[in-house]
Write an enzyme that holds these catalytic residues in place. Structure first.
Site, PDB file in Angstrom:
ATOM      1  N   GLY A  92     -52.999  33.046 -37.065  1.00 57.60           N
ATOM      2  CA  GLY A  92     -51.769  32.638 -36.372  1.00 57.60           C
ATOM      3  C   GLY A  92     -51.150  31.385 -36.972  1.00 57.60           C
ATOM      4  N   TYR A  93     -50.756  30.467 -36.084  1.00 58.96           N
ATOM      5  CA  TYR A  93     -50.089  29.244 -36.524  1.00 58.96           C
ATOM      6  C   TYR A  93     -51.078  28.148 -36.941  1.00 58.96           C
ATOM      7  CZ  TYR A  93     -45.924  31.388 -34.420  1.00 58.96           C
ATOM      8  OH  TYR A  93     -44.883  32.230 -34.122  1.00 58.96           O
ATOM      9  N   ASP A  94     -52.371  28.436 -36.957  1.00 54.84           N
ATOM     10  CA  ASP A  94     -53.374  27.407 -37.298  1.00 54.84           C
ATOM     11  C   ASP A  94     -53.106  26.679 -38.628  1.00 54.84           C
ATOM     12  OD1 ASP A  94     -54.759  27.656 -34.983  1.00 54.84           O
ATOM     13  OD2 ASP A  94     -56.551  28.575 -35.836  1.00 54.84           O
ATOM     14  N   LYS A 108     -58.256  35.202 -30.309  1.00 54.24           N
ATOM     15  CA  LYS A 108     -58.171  34.480 -29.028  1.00 54.24           C
ATOM     16  C   LYS A 108     -59.452  34.708 -28.225  1.00 54.24           C
ATOM     17  CE  LYS A 108     -54.394  35.351 -26.655  1.00 54.24           C
ATOM     18  NZ  LYS A 108     -53.012  35.657 -26.162  1.00 54.24           N
ATOM     19  N   LYS A 124     -61.889  22.696 -33.610  1.00 53.50           N
ATOM     20  CA  LYS A 124     -60.703  23.149 -32.867  1.00 53.50           C
ATOM     21  C   LYS A 124     -61.038  23.497 -31.411  1.00 53.50           C
ATOM     22  CE  LYS A 124     -57.392  26.896 -32.528  1.00 53.50           C
ATOM     23  NZ  LYS A 124     -57.034  28.252 -32.922  1.00 53.50           N
ATOM     24  N   ARG A 152     -56.205  25.961 -25.766  1.00 50.40           N
ATOM     25  CA  ARG A 152     -57.060  26.979 -25.138  1.00 50.40           C
ATOM     26  C   ARG A 152     -58.244  26.310 -24.421  1.00 50.40           C
ATOM     27  NH1 ARG A 152     -56.932  29.733 -29.218  1.00 50.40           N
ATOM     28  NH2 ARG A 152     -55.265  30.970 -28.321  1.00 50.40           N
ATOM     29  N   ASP A 182     -51.714  33.549 -22.283  1.00 48.93           N
ATOM     30  CA  ASP A 182     -50.415  33.603 -22.943  1.00 48.93           C
ATOM     31  C   ASP A 182     -50.148  32.248 -23.583  1.00 48.93           C
ATOM     32  OD1 ASP A 182     -48.383  35.672 -23.254  1.00 48.93           O
ATOM     33  OD2 ASP A 182     -47.070  34.023 -22.686  1.00 48.93           O
TER      34      ASP A 182
HETATM   35  O1  LIG Z   1     -52.402  40.615 -26.589  1.00 42.88           O
HETATM   36  P1  LIG Z   1     -52.084  39.166 -26.367  1.00 42.88           P
HETATM   37  O2  LIG Z   1     -53.207  38.443 -25.662  1.00 42.88           O
HETATM   38  O3  LIG Z   1     -50.760  38.915 -25.726  1.00 42.88           O
HETATM   39  O4  LIG Z   1     -52.072  38.511 -27.858  1.00 42.88           O
HETATM   40  P2  LIG Z   1     -50.893  37.801 -28.689  1.00 42.88           P
HETATM   41  O5  LIG Z   1     -51.414  37.537 -30.075  1.00 42.88           O
HETATM   42  O6  LIG Z   1     -49.619  38.554 -28.556  1.00 42.88           O
HETATM   43  O7  LIG Z   1     -50.865  36.426 -27.969  1.00 42.88           O
HETATM   44  P3  LIG Z   1     -49.772  35.419 -27.395  1.00 42.88           P
HETATM   45  O8  LIG Z   1     -48.516  36.114 -27.069  1.00 42.88           O
HETATM   46  O9  LIG Z   1     -50.455  34.668 -26.321  1.00 42.88           O
HETATM   47  O10 LIG Z   1     -49.656  34.412 -28.613  1.00 42.88           O
HETATM   48  C1  LIG Z   1     -48.472  33.957 -29.119  1.00 42.88           C
HETATM   49  C2  LIG Z   1     -48.605  33.678 -30.597  1.00 42.88           C
HETATM   50  O11 LIG Z   1     -49.179  32.404 -30.793  1.00 42.88           O
HETATM   51  C3  LIG Z   1     -50.213  32.475 -31.757  1.00 42.88           C
HETATM   52  N1  LIG Z   1     -51.303  31.629 -31.296  1.00 42.88           N
HETATM   53  C4  LIG Z   1     -51.751  31.494 -30.033  1.00 42.88           C
HETATM   54  N2  LIG Z   1     -52.795  30.645 -29.977  1.00 42.88           N
HETATM   55  C5  LIG Z   1     -53.022  30.236 -31.250  1.00 42.88           C
HETATM   56  C6  LIG Z   1     -53.964  29.399 -31.855  1.00 42.88           C
HETATM   57  O12 LIG Z   1     -54.932  28.812 -31.186  1.00 42.88           O
HETATM   58  N3  LIG Z   1     -53.872  29.217 -33.170  1.00 42.88           N
HETATM   59  C7  LIG Z   1     -52.930  29.819 -33.895  1.00 42.88           C
HETATM   60  N4  LIG Z   1     -52.003  30.639 -33.415  1.00 42.88           N
HETATM   61  C8  LIG Z   1     -52.046  30.856 -32.095  1.00 42.88           C
HETATM   62  C9  LIG Z   1     -50.653  33.941 -31.810  1.00 42.88           C
HETATM   63  O13 LIG Z   1     -51.024  34.301 -33.115  1.00 42.88           O
HETATM   64  C10 LIG Z   1     -49.425  34.684 -31.377  1.00 42.88           C
HETATM   65  O14 LIG Z   1     -48.674  35.030 -32.523  1.00 42.88           O
END
Ligand SMILES: O=P(O)(O)OP(=O)(O)OP(=O)(O)OC[C@H]1O[C@@H](n2cnc3c(O)ncnc32)[C@H](O)[C@@H]1O
Length: 188
Positions: free
Chosen positions: A142-144, A16, A162, A168, A69
């Site tokens: 992540g969900y990418d 992120k 992206k 974001r 978030d």
């Molecule tokens: O310490 P923090 O900043 O909270 O980090 P986090 O990974 O727990 O962050 P979030 O709760 O904001 O994210 C929620 C989920 O969504 C996923 N996510 C968020 N933005 C994404 C993106 O751009 N692409 C893929 N997955 C994403 C991320 O991997 C997390 O599992």
């Protein structure tokens, strides 16, 4: 010696941060990183979660910060995993999500950026519509590999722009408009 910044991104997730840094660079804002796991309250409101995280980050960092978030909201699952996206990713992951879905695959990614300093607590939000792919495609975090943004045939993990269209990017654009204006009026 560590370089010091006027603004820090506080998160446990360096993916992120890297994206946020590139995006804010393009608006002329330099962003430092403080890698920390923040207090995350349980709530159905992303705004409440984000503002709580931002206050926790500011109390630890004592410098102007932003936190982010995010949530992935899947229509046919009534918005699941939404505020629980991080937990769901760590537990059932992308394959678990794919197993839950049938033909209806609409979803959206939501980003909330919260800024906090001594005087301000301000949140900027944005969403990006899309669909969930039938299988994981591309190498991404992540969900990418399962999120296909609207008007695309490829997942976030497969495209190279992206950062020009993501949830974001949209939330950070709103934030930077406000932040740059704030810096300008402080200079006057
Ligand atoms: O310490 P923090 O900043 O909270 O980090 P986090 O990974 O727990 O962050 P979030 O709760 O904001 O994210 C929620 C989920 O969504 C996923 N996510 C968020 N933005 C994404 C993106 O751009 N692409 C893929 N997955 C994403 C991320 O991997 C997390 O599992």
């Amino acid at each position: 010696m560590h370089k010091s910044f006027d603004l820090y991104f506080v998160s446990s997730n360096s993916h992120k941060y890297k994206e946020a840094k590139n995006i804010l660079d393009s608006f002329g804002i330099k962003l430092g990183f403080l890698k920390l796991t923040l207090e995350e309250i349980q709530s159905n409101s992303l705004k409440e979660i984000a503002e709580n995280k931002a206050k926790d980050a500011f109390s630890k960092c004592k410098k102007p910060i932003i936190i982010e978030d995010d949530g992935l909201f899947i229509d046919s699952l009534n918005g699941f995993p939404g505020p629980y996206s991080s937990y769901v990713f760590r537990t059932i992951g992308n394959n678990g999500i794919l197993k839950l879905l049938s033909s209806k695959r609409n979803a959206k990614f939501v980003s909330l950026i919260t800024y906090c300093d001594k005087k301000n607590l301000k949140t900027f939000d944005a969403k990006l519509d899309g669909t969930i792919s039938k299988s994981q495609k591309g190498k991404g975090w992540g969900y990418d590999p399962i999120f296909i943004p609207k008007n695309s045939r490829k997942t976030f993990a497969e495209i190279n722009h992206k950062n020009e269209l993501s949830h974001r990017f949209k939330a950070l654009k709103k934030f930077s408009n406000w932040y740059l204006h704030k810096l300008e009026s402080n200079d006057r």
